[in-house]
Design a protein around this motif. Structure first.
Motif, PDB file in Angstrom:
ATOM      1  N   ASN A 115     -50.569 -57.812 -28.251  1.00  0.00           N
ATOM      2  CA  ASN A 115     -50.167 -59.222 -28.317  1.00  0.00           C
ATOM      3  C   ASN A 115     -48.687 -59.349 -28.652  1.00  0.00           C
ATOM      4  N   ASN A 116     -48.244 -58.589 -29.645  1.00  0.00           N
ATOM      5  CA  ASN A 116     -46.846 -58.699 -30.077  1.00  0.00           C
ATOM      6  C   ASN A 116     -45.864 -58.286 -28.980  1.00  0.00           C
ATOM      7  N   SER A 117     -46.313 -57.417 -28.078  1.00  0.00           N
ATOM      8  CA  SER A 117     -45.453 -57.051 -26.958  1.00  0.00           C
ATOM      9  C   SER A 117     -45.483 -58.114 -25.856  1.00  0.00           C
ATOM     10  N   ASN A 118     -46.547 -58.927 -25.840  1.00  0.00           N
ATOM     11  CA  ASN A 118     -46.686 -59.965 -24.807  1.00  0.00           C
ATOM     12  C   ASN A 118     -46.072 -61.296 -25.213  1.00  0.00           C
ATOM     13  N   VAL A 119     -45.945 -61.539 -26.519  1.00  0.00           N
ATOM     14  CA  VAL A 119     -45.442 -62.828 -27.008  1.00  0.00           C
ATOM     15  C   VAL A 119     -43.961 -62.700 -27.345  1.00  0.00           C
ATOM     16  N   PRO A 120     -43.108 -63.438 -26.647  1.00  0.00           N
ATOM     17  CA  PRO A 120     -41.663 -63.336 -26.907  1.00  0.00           C
ATOM     18  C   PRO A 120     -41.277 -64.024 -28.211  1.00  0.00           C
ATOM     19  N   ARG A 150     -36.711 -71.972 -25.316  1.00  0.00           N
ATOM     20  CA  ARG A 150     -35.913 -72.014 -24.097  1.00  0.00           C
ATOM     21  C   ARG A 150     -36.780 -72.415 -22.895  1.00  0.00           C
ATOM     22  N   MET A 151     -38.002 -71.901 -22.843  1.00  0.00           N
ATOM     23  CA  MET A 151     -38.901 -72.285 -21.747  1.00  0.00           C
ATOM     24  C   MET A 151     -39.218 -73.776 -21.803  1.00  0.00           C
ATOM     25  N   GLY A 152     -39.416 -74.288 -23.015  1.00  0.00           N
ATOM     26  CA  GLY A 152     -39.654 -75.725 -23.162  1.00  0.00           C
ATOM     27  C   GLY A 152     -38.472 -76.548 -22.698  1.00  0.00           C
ATOM     28  N   ASN A 153     -37.267 -76.101 -23.044  1.00  0.00           N
ATOM     29  CA  ASN A 153     -36.053 -76.820 -22.609  1.00  0.00           C
ATOM     30  C   ASN A 153     -35.905 -76.782 -21.084  1.00  0.00           C
ATOM     31  N   GLU A 154     -36.307 -75.664 -20.475  1.00  0.00           N
ATOM     32  CA  GLU A 154     -36.238 -75.563 -19.016  1.00  0.00           C
ATOM     33  C   GLU A 154     -37.174 -76.584 -18.355  1.00  0.00           C
ATOM     34  N   ILE A 155     -38.350 -76.763 -18.938  1.00  0.00           N
ATOM     35  CA  ILE A 155     -39.281 -77.759 -18.391  1.00  0.00           C
ATOM     36  C   ILE A 155     -38.677 -79.151 -18.482  1.00  0.00           C
ATOM     37  N   VAL A 156     -38.097 -79.479 -19.640  1.00  0.00           N
ATOM     38  CA  VAL A 156     -37.490 -80.806 -19.822  1.00  0.00           C
ATOM     39  C   VAL A 156     -36.353 -81.018 -18.825  1.00  0.00           C
ATOM     40  N   SER A 157     -35.574 -79.952 -18.565  1.00  0.00           N
ATOM     41  CA  SER A 157     -34.449 -80.082 -17.633  1.00  0.00           C
ATOM     42  C   SER A 157     -34.902 -80.336 -16.199  1.00  0.00           C
ATOM     43  N   LEU A 158     -36.164 -80.014 -15.879  1.00  0.00           N
ATOM     44  CA  LEU A 158     -36.686 -80.229 -14.526  1.00  0.00           C
ATOM     45  C   LEU A 158     -37.133 -81.668 -14.291  1.00  0.00           C
TER      46      LEU A 158
END
Length: 549
Positions: free
Chosen positions: A459-464, A471-479
């Motif tokens: 899990n710890n290797s899969n979760v950034p 950053r992923m959340g901000n990318e969604i908002v920017s779309l």
């Protein structure tokens, strides 16, 4: 008077008139015709007139010959024979000459006895006989009977309630009752883990006569050669459940289960009936098998000591011809018949939660809204698909923020499990034994800890890091508002959903493994005083990680 009120009034009046006549007639065809003509899914209370010396034959339960129907609303009534509560799916019989309640499924092929319900007291004392029955509730929508059972020096009390069209009986523990024993022969006991791997026990799992089950609130009995599952659910995770084994014709069998009681806390027993609702077999048998109805069928490769590897039936890989596979319908899909019940249906109908909310509640994670990665991303993708994301921009920003906090909180919880596994590993490494049985147990505990560590590391290797999730959340908002943004949004949301799935699997697997570690030591320590101190250490640390007293 409104039409709705008039209709309800007329129906109850008709019920009262007919039900008053029916006991006077004492004719089976009158009772059965009345039930069929009014509302078969409703709940009815019957008196057999004369007590049965032994269990009621299934045929008699269908015919109801010389029985009486007790009118709706009547609660001041003295039973002349045995008491029967039934709807169109299940029936429960309280017999005057018995110390247990008989539970039946009402199928298209007739009545089938599935189990007996037996109260037990301090030091597993069981009652001698039924001493009294009180009608607490007698309506078309629900019937509840409170039964008192005589013991050597006192009484035990339980309440039994059935509601309209339900496959479930509610059991209330009363004064003197410390546990409920469900007596039923089953080939397997299944603890569904909705995100990780199930645990499945057979009569060959262990040498003991009692197996403490590592579950918070639910498990399944697999009975009748594949035609029925009995779901057992209870309110409090402070209640423990055990599997009971006995010998029959020199063979060990699963003879039932025992669930601890807390005064007036409910226990639910549900009958999930359908021909072929579960199957267990070798790969050559499973390859020829097709599901009897559409649903989300779960496949388990049986390993040992209750361990399995779980996946959807559509994902099953039949490689090793020596492995057995157990398959059952974990949840419904859009094509599942309404008449069929699955384990997750029972979870929702009893505890009032779905799998995700269930594990979050057990782990004290998140708020009441539960802004899970799966829920939030599905909602956002749907908004982009319908071109409504601009209208809901503020809500999208807020829910992404809540979701990120939940991911961070869950990751902290996983770190707590990691600390726990390291502490247990250090403790087990400090132990050494000459006895083969003790070394065998220690190896079993080592395997549980190793499994937890492996799952957490994966899990710890899969979760950034949290910054990447933000950053992923901000990318969604920017779309928001961009042309052709739906596919880009979906790609990001799939990554976030995978993070949530990894965390769900890890938390669920660690919780089950921690409980199983505790139960294994407890079972062994009960027969080995030398292990008492070891059990005390593991119990203290495991209860702390599980947030239970």
């Amino acid at each position: 008077m409104s039409f709705l009120k008039f209709t309800k009034y007329s129906f109850h009046l008709l019920f009262y008139i007919l039900s008053c006549l029916c006991p006077l007639c004492n004719a089976a065809q009158d009772i059965n015709k009345f039930i069929q003509d009014t509302c078969p899914p409703c709940v009815y209370l019957l008196d057999t007139g004369v007590p049965f010396a032994d269990k009621i034959p299934p045929k008699s339960l269908i015919e109801k010959k010389e029985w009486s129907l007790i009118p709706e609303g009547i609660t001041d009534y003295a039973f002349q024979g045995d008491a029967v509560i039934l709807n169109d799916k299940i029936a429960v019989v309280l017999r005057k000459h018995s110390n247990e309640a008989d539970v039946y499924s009402l199928t298209n092929d007739g009545a089938v006895q599935r189990a007996n319900l037996l109260p037990s007291g301090v030091e597993n004392e069981i009652p001698i006989s039924l001493s009294s029955i009180k009608i607490v509730e007698n309506e078309l929508s629900a019937v509840r009977l409170d039964a008192a059972y005589q013991t050597k020096n006192d009484t035990m009390q339980i309440g039994i309630r059935i509601t309209t069209g339900s496959v479930t009986m509610e059991v209330y523990s009363g004064v003197g009752t410390k546990a409920i024993q469900l007596q039923t022969k089953s080939q397997y006991a299944v603890i569904p883990d909705f995100f990780a791997d199930d645990m499945i026990f057979s009569e060959e799992s262990f040498q003991e006569d009692t197996i403490e089950l590592p579950t918070d609130n639910y498990f399944l009995h697999a009975v009748e050669g594949g035609n029925a599952l009995i779901a057992c659910v209870w309110e409090s995770n402070l209640q423990n459940a055990s599997l009971l084994l006995s010998n029959e014709n020199s063979n060990k069998i699963i003879s039932g289960s025992k669930i601890e009681c807390i005064l007036e806390k409910k226990i639910w027993i549900s009958m999930l009936e359908y021909p072929g609702i579960w199957i267990c077999g070798l790969p050559n048998e499973i390859k020829k098998w097709t599901p009897p109805f559409p649903a989300m069928w779960r496949a388990n490769r049986l390993i040992s000591d209750g361990d399995t590897q779980s996946c959807q039936h559509s994902e099953i890989s039949l490689v090793n011809n020596d492995d057995h596979y157990f398959i059952y319908p974990i949840d419904r899909d859009r094509s599942t018949p309404l008449s069929v019940y699955c384990p997750i249906d029972i979870l929702r109908n009893t505890l009032g939660v779905g799998p995700c909310q269930y594990i979050l509640d057990r782990e004290n994670l998140g708020s009441g809204a539960h802004p899970t990665p799966n829920d939030v991303t599905e909602w956002i993708v749907n908004l982009f698909h319908r071109k409504r994301e601009k209208r809901y921009k503020e809500q999208i920003v807020e829910r992404l923020k809540e979701m990120t906090l939940l991911i961070d909180e869950t990751q902290s919880r996983i770190q707590q499990y990691l600390n726990y596994t390291e502490n247990v590993r250090d403790y087990l490494d400090s132990l050494s034994f000459d006895n083969n049985r003790e070394n065998e147990l220690k190896k079993s505990l080592d395997n549980i800890v190793d499994t937890m560590k492996t799952v957490i590391d994966r899990n710890n290797s899969n979760v950034p890091a949290l910054e990447s999730i933000n950053r992923m959340g901000n990318e969604i908002v920017s779309l928001i508002g961009e042309n052709n943004a739906e596919e880009k949004c979906k790609t990001i949301c799939d990554k976030i959903r995978a993070i949530g799935a990894s965390q769900n699997y890890t938390v669920s697997k660690c919780r089950m493994a921690s409980r199983w570690l505790l139960k294994r030591v407890k079972m062994y320590a009960s027969n080995n005083t030398a292990w008492k101190n070891h059990f005390d250490w593991i119990r203290t640390n495991t209860k702390a990680i599980l947030n239970v007293d």
